[in-house]
Design a protein around this motif. Structure first.
Motif, short mmCIF file in Angstrom:
data_model
loop_
_atom_site.label_atom_id
_atom_site.label_comp_id
_atom_site.label_asym_id
_atom_site.label_seq_id
_atom_site.Cartn_x
_atom_site.Cartn_y
_atom_site.Cartn_z
N TYR A 11 24.93 -19.49 -7.99
CA TYR A 11 24.72 -20.93 -8.19
C TYR A 11 23.90 -21.53 -7.06
CZ TYR A 11 25.65 -25.69 -9.66
OH TYR A 11 25.52 -26.99 -10.07
N ARG A 12 24.00 -21.00 -5.90
CA ARG A 12 23.28 -21.41 -4.68
C ARG A 12 23.72 -22.78 -4.16
NH1 ARG A 12 22.68 -16.83 -3.52
NH2 ARG A 12 21.11 -15.56 -4.48
N TRP A 13 24.18 -22.77 -2.94
CA TRP A 13 24.60 -23.99 -2.24
C TRP A 13 23.39 -24.84 -1.92
CZ3 TRP A 13 29.06 -26.35 -1.00
CH2 TRP A 13 29.02 -27.35 -0.02
N ASN A 14 23.52 -26.16 -2.05
CA ASN A 14 22.46 -27.09 -1.70
C ASN A 14 23.11 -28.27 -0.98
OD1 ASN A 14 20.79 -29.55 -2.04
ND2 ASN A 14 19.42 -28.16 -3.14
N ASP A 15 22.82 -28.42 0.33
CA ASP A 15 23.45 -29.48 1.14
C ASP A 15 23.25 -30.87 0.52
OD1 ASP A 15 24.34 -27.66 3.03
OD2 ASP A 15 22.99 -28.34 4.62
N SER A 16 22.02 -31.17 0.13
CA SER A 16 21.72 -32.50 -0.39
C SER A 16 22.47 -32.79 -1.69
CB SER A 16 20.20 -32.60 -0.61
OG SER A 16 19.88 -33.85 -1.16
N GLU A 17 22.48 -31.83 -2.62
CA GLU A 17 23.21 -32.03 -3.88
C GLU A 17 24.70 -32.20 -3.63
OE1 GLU A 17 22.47 -28.96 -6.75
OE2 GLU A 17 20.32 -29.39 -6.82
N LYS A 18 25.25 -31.40 -2.73
CA LYS A 18 26.69 -31.48 -2.46
C LYS A 18 27.04 -32.83 -1.83
CE LYS A 18 30.82 -30.13 -2.69
NZ LYS A 18 31.46 -30.13 -3.98
N ARG A 19 26.22 -33.31 -0.90
CA ARG A 19 26.46 -34.63 -0.32
C ARG A 19 26.46 -35.70 -1.41
NH1 ARG A 19 23.45 -32.90 4.07
NH2 ARG A 19 24.71 -32.82 5.94
N ASP A 20 25.46 -35.63 -2.29
CA ASP A 20 25.38 -36.61 -3.39
C ASP A 20 26.64 -36.54 -4.25
OD1 ASP A 20 22.88 -37.38 -2.51
OD2 ASP A 20 21.79 -36.32 -4.09
N ASP A 21 27.10 -35.31 -4.56
CA ASP A 21 28.29 -35.14 -5.39
C ASP A 21 29.53 -35.68 -4.70
OD1 ASP A 21 26.85 -33.95 -7.42
OD2 ASP A 21 27.28 -31.92 -6.75
N LEU A 22 29.71 -35.31 -3.45
CA LEU A 22 30.92 -35.72 -2.72
C LEU A 22 31.00 -37.23 -2.51
CD1 LEU A 22 31.26 -33.03 0.09
CD2 LEU A 22 32.94 -33.53 -1.68
N PHE A 23 29.87 -37.85 -2.26
CA PHE A 23 29.89 -39.26 -1.87
C PHE A 23 29.34 -40.18 -2.95
CE2 PHE A 23 29.57 -36.73 2.11
CZ PHE A 23 30.90 -36.84 2.43
N ASP A 24 29.37 -39.70 -4.20
CA ASP A 24 29.01 -40.53 -5.34
C ASP A 24 29.95 -41.74 -5.36
OD1 ASP A 24 29.02 -41.55 -8.13
OD2 ASP A 24 27.71 -39.84 -8.49
N LYS A 25 29.42 -42.89 -5.73
CA LYS A 25 30.22 -44.12 -5.68
C LYS A 25 31.41 -44.12 -6.64
CE LYS A 25 27.20 -46.51 -8.88
NZ LYS A 25 26.26 -47.58 -9.08
N ILE A 26 31.44 -43.22 -7.63
CA ILE A 26 32.58 -43.18 -8.56
C ILE A 26 33.78 -42.44 -7.97
CG2 ILE A 26 31.09 -43.34 -10.59
CD1 ILE A 26 31.78 -40.36 -11.11
N ASN A 27 33.58 -41.71 -6.90
CA ASN A 27 34.66 -40.90 -6.32
C ASN A 27 35.64 -41.75 -5.51
OD1 ASN A 27 33.62 -38.55 -7.37
ND2 ASN A 27 32.48 -38.04 -5.53
N ARG A 28 36.88 -41.29 -5.54
CA ARG A 28 37.95 -41.86 -4.72
C ARG A 28 38.50 -40.71 -3.88
NH1 ARG A 28 35.39 -45.33 -6.13
NH2 ARG A 28 35.86 -47.01 -7.53
N TYR A 29 39.20 -41.05 -2.81
CA TYR A 29 39.71 -40.03 -1.90
C TYR A 29 41.16 -40.29 -1.52
CZ TYR A 29 35.04 -38.27 -1.16
OH TYR A 29 33.81 -37.71 -1.36
N LEU A 30 41.88 -39.21 -1.38
CA LEU A 30 43.16 -39.22 -0.68
C LEU A 30 42.90 -38.43 0.61
CD1 LEU A 30 45.66 -38.32 -3.55
CD2 LEU A 30 45.16 -40.57 -2.62
N LEU A 31 43.20 -39.02 1.74
CA LEU A 31 42.94 -38.38 3.03
C LEU A 31 44.26 -38.17 3.77
CD1 LEU A 31 39.97 -40.65 4.20
CD2 LEU A 31 39.84 -38.49 2.97
N VAL A 32 44.38 -37.00 4.40
CA VAL A 32 45.57 -36.70 5.20
C VAL A 32 45.12 -36.48 6.64
CG1 VAL A 32 47.49 -35.12 5.56
CG2 VAL A 32 46.70 -35.61 3.23
N HIS A 33 45.67 -37.30 7.53
CA HIS A 33 45.38 -37.18 8.96
C HIS A 33 46.64 -36.68 9.67
CE1 HIS A 33 41.52 -39.38 8.95
NE2 HIS A 33 42.05 -40.01 7.91
#
Length: 184
Positions: free
Chosen positions: A25-47
């Motif tokens: 499939y080949r990793w692509n930094d730019s595509e992954k950033r776009d996917d991760l930080f798309d405005k429709i995404n929500r996050y649960l974060l654990v610190h």
């Protein structure tokens, strides 16, 4: 914050890049950033406040969004679902963080009357498959054959059904290019 985004991206890259490349499939930094930080995404974060090396360090996160099963192929077909990508930093695995995050996502899905939770697993991610199966997730073959043949060879789709089938969407909904994953 920008530091959290940096850690989210680096963690995702660490967990997936090798398997993406092996799968073809080949990793692509730019595509992954776009996917991760798309405005429709929500996050649960654990610190972790008690880490002596880095108090407050981000140690796990769950990226999720609401869509339809067919969204993995840019279609508006399928049942309403929650797409999930889960990451737990190696040092914090096997203490229940991943399980707890998926339980919270399941509650969110049920509360919002979603048919299922869904994720894509990069071929070769045996630990992720074992983890999902222990949480009663099943391989989902219903999305195969809808489109993108090269994706089918690189990924398997897993789902956890939350409720009986819903009526199919009668009007188009926004589609996404989102690639969701789980790595624990």
């Amino acid at each position: 914050s920008s530091q959290e985004k940096r850690i989210i991206f680096q963690t995702s890259k660490l967990h997936f890049e090798e398997n993406y490349d092996k799968s073809g499939y080949r990793w692509n930094d730019s595509e992954k950033r776009d996917d991760l930080f798309d405005k429709i995404n929500r996050y649960l974060l654990v610190h972790c406040k008690e880490d002596p090396d880095e108090p407050g360090q981000l140690v796990a996160f769950c990226c999720f969004n609401f869509s339809l099963q067919g969204a993995v192929y840019d279609t508006t077909e399928g049942e309403p679902c929650v797409f999930v990508e889960l990451h737990v930093i190696e040092k914090y695995r096997r203490i229940g963080l991943g399980k707890r995050l998926l339980q919270i996502i399941e509650l969110i899905g049920r509360t919002n009357r979603m048919y299922c939770l869904m994720t894509k697993i990069v071929n070769g991610s045996d630990d992720a498959v074992s983890f999902l199966e222990s949480m009663e997730w099943k391989i989902d073959n219903s999305v195969h054959g809808v489109g993108a043949i090269e994706v089918e060879k690189s990924f398997n789709f897993y789902q956890k059904v939350l409720m009986k089938s819903q009526p199919k969407a009668k009007r188009p909904v926004n589609t996404i290019r989102q690639q969701t994953h789980l790595n624990v």
